[in-house]
Write a protein that holds these residues in place. Structure first.
Motif, PDB file in Angstrom:
ATOM      1  N   CYS A   1      -3.013  39.031  29.422  1.00 55.60           N
ATOM      2  CA  CYS A   1      -3.604  37.557  28.992  1.00 55.60           C
ATOM      3  C   CYS A   1      -4.131  37.118  30.275  1.00 55.60           C
ATOM      4  O   CYS A   1      -2.941  36.783  31.345  1.00 55.60           O
ATOM      5  CB  CYS A   1      -3.483  36.256  28.279  1.00 55.60           C
ATOM      6  SG  CYS A   1      -4.759  35.322  28.130  1.00 55.60           S
TER       7      CYS A   1
ATOM      8  N   PHE B   1      -5.303  34.158  30.997  1.00 57.30           N
ATOM      9  CA  PHE B   1      -5.676  32.895  31.135  1.00 57.30           C
ATOM     10  C   PHE B   1      -4.050  32.288  31.186  1.00 57.30           C
ATOM     11  O   PHE B   1      -3.138  33.441  30.696  1.00 57.30           O
ATOM     12  CB  PHE B   1      -6.178  32.790  30.030  1.00 57.30           C
ATOM     13  CG  PHE B   1      -7.529  32.869  30.603  1.00 57.30           C
ATOM     14  CD1 PHE B   1      -8.477  32.762  31.503  1.00 57.30           C
ATOM     15  CD2 PHE B   1      -8.941  32.177  29.217  1.00 57.30           C
ATOM     16  CE1 PHE B   1      -9.533  33.234  31.912  1.00 57.30           C
ATOM     17  CE2 PHE B   1      -9.841  32.653  29.523  1.00 57.30           C
ATOM     18  CZ  PHE B   1     -10.225  32.717  30.622  1.00 57.30           C
ATOM     19  N   ASP B   2      -3.999  31.372  31.308  1.00 57.88           N
ATOM     20  CA  ASP B   2      -2.509  30.105  31.480  1.00 57.88           C
ATOM     21  C   ASP B   2      -2.270  29.194  30.813  1.00 57.88           C
ATOM     22  O   ASP B   2      -2.411  27.705  31.598  1.00 57.88           O
ATOM     23  CB  ASP B   2      -2.400  30.141  32.845  1.00 57.88           C
ATOM     24  CG  ASP B   2      -1.136  30.107  32.939  1.00 57.88           C
ATOM     25  OD1 ASP B   2      -0.368  30.720  32.343  1.00 57.88           O
ATOM     26  OD2 ASP B   2      -0.866  29.250  34.736  1.00 57.88           O
ATOM     27  N   CYS B   3      -3.162  28.802  30.024  1.00 60.38           N
ATOM     28  CA  CYS B   3      -3.557  27.881  28.559  1.00 60.38           C
ATOM     29  C   CYS B   3      -1.889  27.366  28.612  1.00 60.38           C
ATOM     30  O   CYS B   3      -1.031  27.902  28.039  1.00 60.38           O
ATOM     31  CB  CYS B   3      -3.876  28.180  27.066  1.00 60.38           C
ATOM     32  SG  CYS B   3      -5.377  29.015  27.446  1.00 60.38           S
TER      33      CYS B   3
ATOM     34  N   TYR C   1      -0.482  25.634  26.654  1.00 61.25           N
ATOM     35  CA  TYR C   1       0.919  25.357  25.849  1.00 61.25           C
ATOM     36  C   TYR C   1       0.786  26.995  24.611  1.00 61.25           C
ATOM     37  O   TYR C   1       1.476  27.187  23.455  1.00 61.25           O
ATOM     38  CB  TYR C   1      -0.790  24.602  24.233  1.00 61.25           C
ATOM     39  CG  TYR C   1      -1.448  25.352  23.722  1.00 61.25           C
ATOM     40  CD1 TYR C   1      -1.907  26.037  23.461  1.00 61.25           C
ATOM     41  CD2 TYR C   1      -2.433  24.641  24.928  1.00 61.25           C
ATOM     42  CE1 TYR C   1      -3.910  26.418  23.848  1.00 61.25           C
ATOM     43  CE2 TYR C   1      -3.883  25.389  24.945  1.00 61.25           C
ATOM     44  CZ  TYR C   1      -4.522  26.451  24.993  1.00 61.25           C
ATOM     45  OH  TYR C   1      -5.780  26.634  24.610  1.00 61.25           O
ATOM     46  N   CYS C   2       0.091  27.984  24.956  1.00 58.02           N
ATOM     47  CA  CYS C   2       1.118  28.803  24.489  1.00 58.02           C
ATOM     48  C   CYS C   2       1.625  29.981  24.952  1.00 58.02           C
ATOM     49  O   CYS C   2       2.408  30.258  26.565  1.00 58.02           O
ATOM     50  CB  CYS C   2      -0.427  29.883  24.904  1.00 58.02           C
ATOM     51  SG  CYS C   2      -0.753  31.259  23.808  1.00 58.02           S
TER      52      CYS C   2
ATOM     53  N   THR D   1       1.777  33.385  25.126  1.00 57.47           N
ATOM     54  CA  THR D   1       0.673  34.736  25.923  1.00 57.47           C
ATOM     55  C   THR D   1       0.515  34.172  26.623  1.00 57.47           C
ATOM     56  O   THR D   1       0.294  35.496  27.613  1.00 57.47           O
ATOM     57  CB  THR D   1      -0.134  34.856  24.620  1.00 57.47           C
ATOM     58  OG1 THR D   1       1.021  35.401  23.473  1.00 57.47           O
ATOM     59  CG2 THR D   1      -0.549  36.480  25.565  1.00 57.47           C
ATOM     60  N   ARG D   2       0.676  32.703  27.890  1.00 55.39           N
ATOM     61  CA  ARG D   2       0.205  32.634  28.720  1.00 55.39           C
ATOM     62  C   ARG D   2       0.995  33.206  29.998  1.00 55.39           C
ATOM     63  O   ARG D   2       2.017  33.734  30.368  1.00 55.39           O
ATOM     64  CB  ARG D   2      -0.112  30.915  29.681  1.00 55.39           C
ATOM     65  CG  ARG D   2       1.641  30.699  29.437  1.00 55.39           C
ATOM     66  CD  ARG D   2       1.837  29.202  30.018  1.00 55.39           C
ATOM     67  NE  ARG D   2       3.389  28.709  30.350  1.00 55.39           N
ATOM     68  CZ  ARG D   2       4.405  29.237  29.093  1.00 55.39           C
ATOM     69  NH1 ARG D   2       3.796  29.489  27.604  1.00 55.39           N
ATOM     70  NH2 ARG D   2       5.857  28.592  29.403  1.00 55.39           N
TER      71      ARG D   2
ATOM     72  N   SER E   1      -5.389  38.084  20.058  1.00 55.22           N
ATOM     73  CA  SER E   1      -5.223  39.229  20.990  1.00 55.22           C
ATOM     74  C   SER E   1      -5.500  37.477  22.362  1.00 55.22           C
ATOM     75  O   SER E   1      -5.907  37.506  22.812  1.00 55.22           O
ATOM     76  CB  SER E   1      -6.661  40.111  20.909  1.00 55.22           C
ATOM     77  OG  SER E   1      -5.807  40.794  22.427  1.00 55.22           O
ATOM     78  N   GLY E   2      -4.560  37.870  23.177  1.00 55.14           N
ATOM     79  CA  GLY E   2      -4.958  37.796  24.391  1.00 55.14           C
ATOM     80  C   GLY E   2      -5.713  38.513  24.940  1.00 55.14           C
ATOM     81  O   GLY E   2      -6.566  39.668  24.723  1.00 55.14           O
ATOM     82  N   ILE E   3      -6.250  37.783  26.475  1.00 52.44           N
ATOM     83  CA  ILE E   3      -7.926  38.219  27.083  1.00 52.44           C
ATOM     84  C   ILE E   3      -6.925  39.379  28.084  1.00 52.44           C
ATOM     85  O   ILE E   3      -6.325  39.342  29.201  1.00 52.44           O
ATOM     86  CB  ILE E   3      -8.342  36.803  27.369  1.00 52.44           C
ATOM     87  CG1 ILE E   3      -8.674  36.469  26.357  1.00 52.44           C
ATOM     88  CG2 ILE E   3      -9.157  38.021  28.220  1.00 52.44           C
ATOM     89  CD1 ILE E   3      -9.244  34.950  26.658  1.00 52.44           C
TER      90      ILE E   3
ATOM     91  N   LYS F   1     -10.450  27.410  30.320  1.00 54.72           N
ATOM     92  CA  LYS F   1     -11.186  27.578  29.275  1.00 54.72           C
ATOM     93  C   LYS F   1     -11.941  27.177  29.283  1.00 54.72           C
ATOM     94  O   LYS F   1     -12.035  25.101  29.989  1.00 54.72           O
ATOM     95  CB  LYS F   1     -10.278  27.542  28.046  1.00 54.72           C
ATOM     96  CG  LYS F   1      -9.766  28.553  27.770  1.00 54.72           C
ATOM     97  CD  LYS F   1      -9.078  28.986  25.844  1.00 54.72           C
ATOM     98  CE  LYS F   1      -8.383  29.828  26.308  1.00 54.72           C
ATOM     99  NZ  LYS F   1      -7.669  29.149  24.872  1.00 54.72           N
TER     100      LYS F   1
HETATM  101  S1  SF4 Z   1      -3.982  34.208  24.063  1.00 56.12           S
HETATM  102 FE1  SF4 Z   1      -5.498  32.982  23.857  1.00 56.12          FE
HETATM  103  S2  SF4 Z   1      -4.438  30.319  24.307  1.00 56.12           S
HETATM  104 FE2  SF4 Z   1      -3.241  32.091  24.957  1.00 56.12          FE
HETATM  105  S3  SF4 Z   1      -3.347  32.015  27.224  1.00 56.12           S
HETATM  106 FE3  SF4 Z   1      -4.633  33.562  26.407  1.00 56.12          FE
HETATM  107  S4  SF4 Z   1      -6.399  32.726  26.342  1.00 56.12           S
HETATM  108 FE4  SF4 Z   1      -4.874  30.351  26.755  1.00 56.12          FE
END
Ligand code: SF4
Length: 420
Positions: free
Chosen positions: A67, A69-71, A73-74, A76-77, A112-114, A184
């Motif tokens: 992914c 992104f770096d959320c 709480y996730c 997968t960050r 999916s992750g991005i 986001k």
């Molecule tokens: S998978 Fe979704 S929630 Fe998890 S880090 Fe990536 S964008 Fe954020």
């Protein structure tokens, strides 16, 4: 196909998908055509749930856990040091078909992750669904997760192949989202939701005029909110859920207790109890709002911003509104009957039918499935009154809890106090 490699990917990507609870195959009626595979008419009711209510009968995987992104709480960050993997489109198609043939699953839940960008990722998710439908003639249930920020064109296409679409709002408030997922934007969630809502409405109205109009996301759209990652009150969460039900025609909003996965001072510490009981109370509240005629401000307001963890929200409301009780079972209207603790909508219908023929007493009510251990404090019927009418709310609550065998009775979550 390299089976060992696919198995390895499956381990990683099924594990990463387990935090998403927004899968339910209810509501679709796609039929089997041309002797194809699967039939979601059957599948609409064939999903199964784990004890805590989570759906398990779909192949539930991520396309990738990479992914950009770096959320916070996730799991997968991008900053999380975990093993990464990505399926090829054909691998997901083959897995779905093979698992379906072996009767392991009834459908596919694909998130999916991005990778690279929202559109690049969404395009691949759509490609999986398209191949399943058009090349494999698969008529089973498909739930696609929509990627926030994906274009209208891809969202449109996704709805042509998927039974259900969902965009997870994740954090119930804009301020919480800014804090934990600064990459986001709130609009990135809303735009695909709005597109899906508009297409569903458009396709439904076209179908009234032209019967051959194909179905578009027939099981509607859903979203998920994480509960307990930030300090939102239950009032914030339920107002947000109501907004999505009303303005985006959500079929379901799912509430997912935050599972601590990050050592981050913005979040509850690793090892903090997952707020399962709070999650359960939110589902009960959601139910009361959708099916029992309650408004959010009756259950949650400035004086009571959080649900009572010890008792269900209907009982909690009744205890705060004893002036509405006792209700006479033999004369009260449907709306009032539905507000009596211990009486569900199914029992309400039975009461309304049954009282046409006779005056109902304790015995009748018990046979109808009324939970008299709770209801008796709030009703009158054709039996001698329950002897105590002088109890205040605390005393009634205490007596009900004393006789309760609820599995959550002793689990008082400390989740909310973390933010006090
Ligand atoms: S998978 Fe979704 S929630 Fe998890 S880090 Fe990536 S964008 Fe954020």
């Amino acid at each position: 196909m390299n089976f060992e490699r696919v198995k390895e990917k499956l381990n990683i990507l099924a594990d990463a998908a387990k935090y998403d609870v927004s899968c339910s195959s209810s509501g679709s009626n796609r039929t089997n055509k041309n002797k194809g595979l699967g039939n979601s008419t059957v599948m609409g009711i064939c999903h199964s749930y784990t004890e805590d209510g989570r759906c398990v009968s779909l192949l539930k995987i991520l396309l990738t856990n990479h992914c950009i992104f770096d959320c916070a709480y996730c799991v997968t960050r991008k900053s999380n040091d975990v093993q990464r993997a990505a399926f090829k489109i054909q691998e997901v198609v083959d897995l779905t078909i093979n698992f379906y043939r072996r009767n392991y699953i009834e459908g596919l839940f694909l998130s999916s992750g991005i990778f690279k960008s929202p559109d690049y990722t969404m395009e691949r998710l759509v490609a999986v669904a398209k191949k399943l439908r058009e090349e494999e003639n698969f008529n089973g249930y498909i739930h696609l997760k929509s990627i926030p920020g994906a274009s209208d064109e891809l969202m449109y296409e996704a709805g042509l192949y998927a039974d259900r679409l969902s965009v997870n709002i994740e954090i119930p408030t804009i301020s919480g989202l800014k804090l934990l997922a600064p990459d986001k934007k709130h609009e990135d969630f809303l735009k695909p939701m709005l597109k899906v809502k508009n297409e569903i409405v458009r396709y439904k109205s076209e179908k009234k005029l032209i019967r051959s109009t194909p179905k578009y996301a027939p099981a509607g759209q859903s979203t998920q909110m994480i509960v307990g990652a930030t300090g939102e009150s239950d009032k914030d969460i339920m107002y947000s859920a109501t907004h999505f039900y009303k303005n985006y025609n959500m079929k379901r909003v799912y509430y997912s207790g935050y599972v601590p996965v990050a050592d981050d001072k913005r979040l509850p510490a690793i090892g903090t109890q997952v707020p399962m009981l709070r999650e359960n109370r939110l589902y009960q509240t959601d139910w009361l709002l959708r099916f029992y005629g309650f408004a959010v401000n009756e259950l949650l307001n400035d004086a009571h911003p959080n649900l009572d963890i010890e008792v269900d929200p209907k009982l909690s409301w009744a205890l705060r509104n004893l002036n509405h009780f006792p209700v006479d079972i033999n004369t009260a209207d449907k709306r009032l009957l539905a507000r009596i603790p211990g009486i569900g909508m199914y029992s309400v219908s039975k009461i309304i039918k049954g009282r046409k023929f006779r005056k109902l007493n304790w015995e009748h009510l018990k046979k109808m499935g009324v939970a008299l251990n709770r209801a008796k404090f709030f009703i009158l019927c054709d039996s001698p009154n329950w002897e105590r009418r002088d109890l205040d709310a605390d005393r009634i609550k205490g007596m009900i809890l004393q006789n309760s065998s609820g599995k959550f009775r002793n689990q008082y979550s400390s989740q909310l106090s973390l933010f006090n």
